[in-house]
Motif scaffolding. Structure first.
Motif, short mmCIF file in Angstrom:
data_model
loop_
_atom_site.label_atom_id
_atom_site.label_comp_id
_atom_site.label_asym_id
_atom_site.label_seq_id
_atom_site.Cartn_x
_atom_site.Cartn_y
_atom_site.Cartn_z
N ASP A 22 0.94 -1.12 0.09
CA ASP A 22 -0.06 0.18 0.01
C ASP A 22 0.90 1.20 -0.01
O ASP A 22 1.30 1.64 1.04
CB ASP A 22 -0.83 -0.02 1.21
CG ASP A 22 -2.00 0.97 0.99
OD1 ASP A 22 -1.88 1.90 0.29
OD2 ASP A 22 -2.79 0.85 2.13
N LEU A 77 -1.01 -0.69 -4.34
CA LEU A 77 -2.17 0.21 -4.27
C LEU A 77 -1.48 1.77 -4.40
O LEU A 77 -0.42 2.08 -3.47
CB LEU A 77 -2.90 0.27 -2.84
CG LEU A 77 -3.59 -1.03 -2.75
CD1 LEU A 77 -4.36 -0.95 -1.24
CD2 LEU A 77 -4.62 -1.49 -3.81
N GLY A 103 -6.04 1.57 -7.94
CA GLY A 103 -6.25 2.69 -7.38
C GLY A 103 -6.28 3.96 -8.48
O GLY A 103 -7.25 3.66 -9.35
N ALA A 306 -10.38 0.18 -2.54
CA ALA A 306 -9.23 -0.22 -3.23
C ALA A 306 -8.66 -1.29 -2.73
O ALA A 306 -8.25 -2.37 -3.30
CB ALA A 306 -8.19 0.90 -3.36
N ALA A 310 -8.14 -4.97 -4.45
CA ALA A 310 -6.84 -5.73 -4.21
C ALA A 310 -7.17 -7.27 -3.72
O ALA A 310 -6.46 -8.23 -4.26
CB ALA A 310 -5.87 -5.10 -3.57
#
Length: 317
Positions: A22, A77, A103, A306, A310
């Protein structure tokens, strides 16, 4: 990179088979950290990034043999707050077809700067080159329309609807590039994700913006934790807290009263619209105060679109 290795080793010991990296809101850092982290996911000899300037020779960085997660499923992300070193990592993984990027388009900051010391103790940072992804995309967004346009570009994305719909994003044919596997990617500044996830505006209000910018949410959560620590510690660990702690129905109302004392006037309609989001934030922050991130992220990511995308990607064969 040391922080990444520490977290990576911890997850590996827990049996990690797939990974979500992330980088949302990550403004970047040093080049060597970006290269080292990218190297963990890429096989020896793969190109990570290169720099090129008007008066600077091209310099290319390649992956070495040290990677610890070179073939397992990987998702990255990103969003409009991902910049610089974060874009080097996501660009390298996308261009080598190593990860799925999910994203919104990243910020677009890819300048190489050298610092020149001045005798009086001050310094000049001179831009000498730009960063390019392995496919040849320049990470830096353009200055061609002037400084004012450059600094307002992120706001323009909102105005044009880019944050809400991928169909609002248009790229010239000249900005098309190909990944190592032949997939089309786009340049023009920033990294465009493979899977677009619009920004969630359903809970956003000016009231929420004000309490966020003033730091009222985290302050209230800290004070609440401190005041109720003895009764909260009955949960003993993060997992129990996440599963069993149910905030009192009065928590958001008490928060609004606290915010008013901090100078943010109460707005009933906006408070109602933002209440579910505020409740999640408060519970997560209280959990972090007690049990660190092990209680924070399971709560904060529960309704994260998001993150959900994932998970769905990683669950697809």
């Amino acid at each position: 990179y040391d922080e990444f290795r520490k977290a990576f080793n911890k997850l590996s010991k827990l049996g990690m088979k797939k990974l979500i990296l992330d980088l949302r809101g990550n403004g970047g850092g040093y080049l060597n950290a970006a290269v080292d982290i990218s190297d963990e996911f890429l096989s020896k000899g793969m190109k990570i990034v290169y720099t090129k300037g008007k008066a600077s020779a091209k310099k290319t960085y390649f992956a070495t043999e040290k990677g610890g997660f070179e073939t397992a499923p990987l998702v990255v992300l990103i969003d409009e707050g991902s910049a610089s070193a974060s874009e080097i990592v996501s660009g390298a993984l996308q261009d080598n077809d190593r990860a799925t990027i999910i994203g919104r388009r990243s910020f677009g900051k890819g300048l190489v700067q050298e610092q020149i010391e001045i005798p009086d103790g001050s310094a000049i940072r001179l831009t000498t080159a730009r960063y390019y992804t392995p496919s040849g995309r320049c990470i830096q967004k353009s200055y061609s329309k002037g400084l004012e346009a450059y600094y307002s570009e992120e706001f323009d994305r909102y105005e044009k609807g880019e944050m809400l719909s991928a169909d609002s994003i248009h790229f010239a044919d000249s900005l098309k590039f190909k990944t190592a596997g032949g997939k089309t990617v786009y340049g023009g500044g920033g990294i465009m994700p493979d899977i677009f996830v619009p920004i969630d505006t359903s809970f956003r209000t000016s009231y929420l913006n004000k309490v966020s910018y003033k730091g009222v949410i985290s302050d209230f959560a800290f004070n609440y934790t401190d005041k109720h620590r003895a009764e909260l510690l009955i949960y003993k660990n993060a997992a129990n807290f996440v599963k069993s702690f149910n905030p009192p129905v009065s928590l958001v109302e008490n928060f609004a009263e606290y915010a008013q004392k901090q100078g943010v006037a109460k707005n009933e309609a906006q408070l109602k619209k933002s209440s579910a989001y505020l409740l999640t934030q408060l519970k997560a922050l209280i959990g972090r105060n007690l049990f660190d991130n092990d209680a924070y992220f399971p709560l904060i990511l529960k309704d994260d679109k998001a993150f959900g995308a994932a998970l769905q990607k990683l669950s697809t064969p």
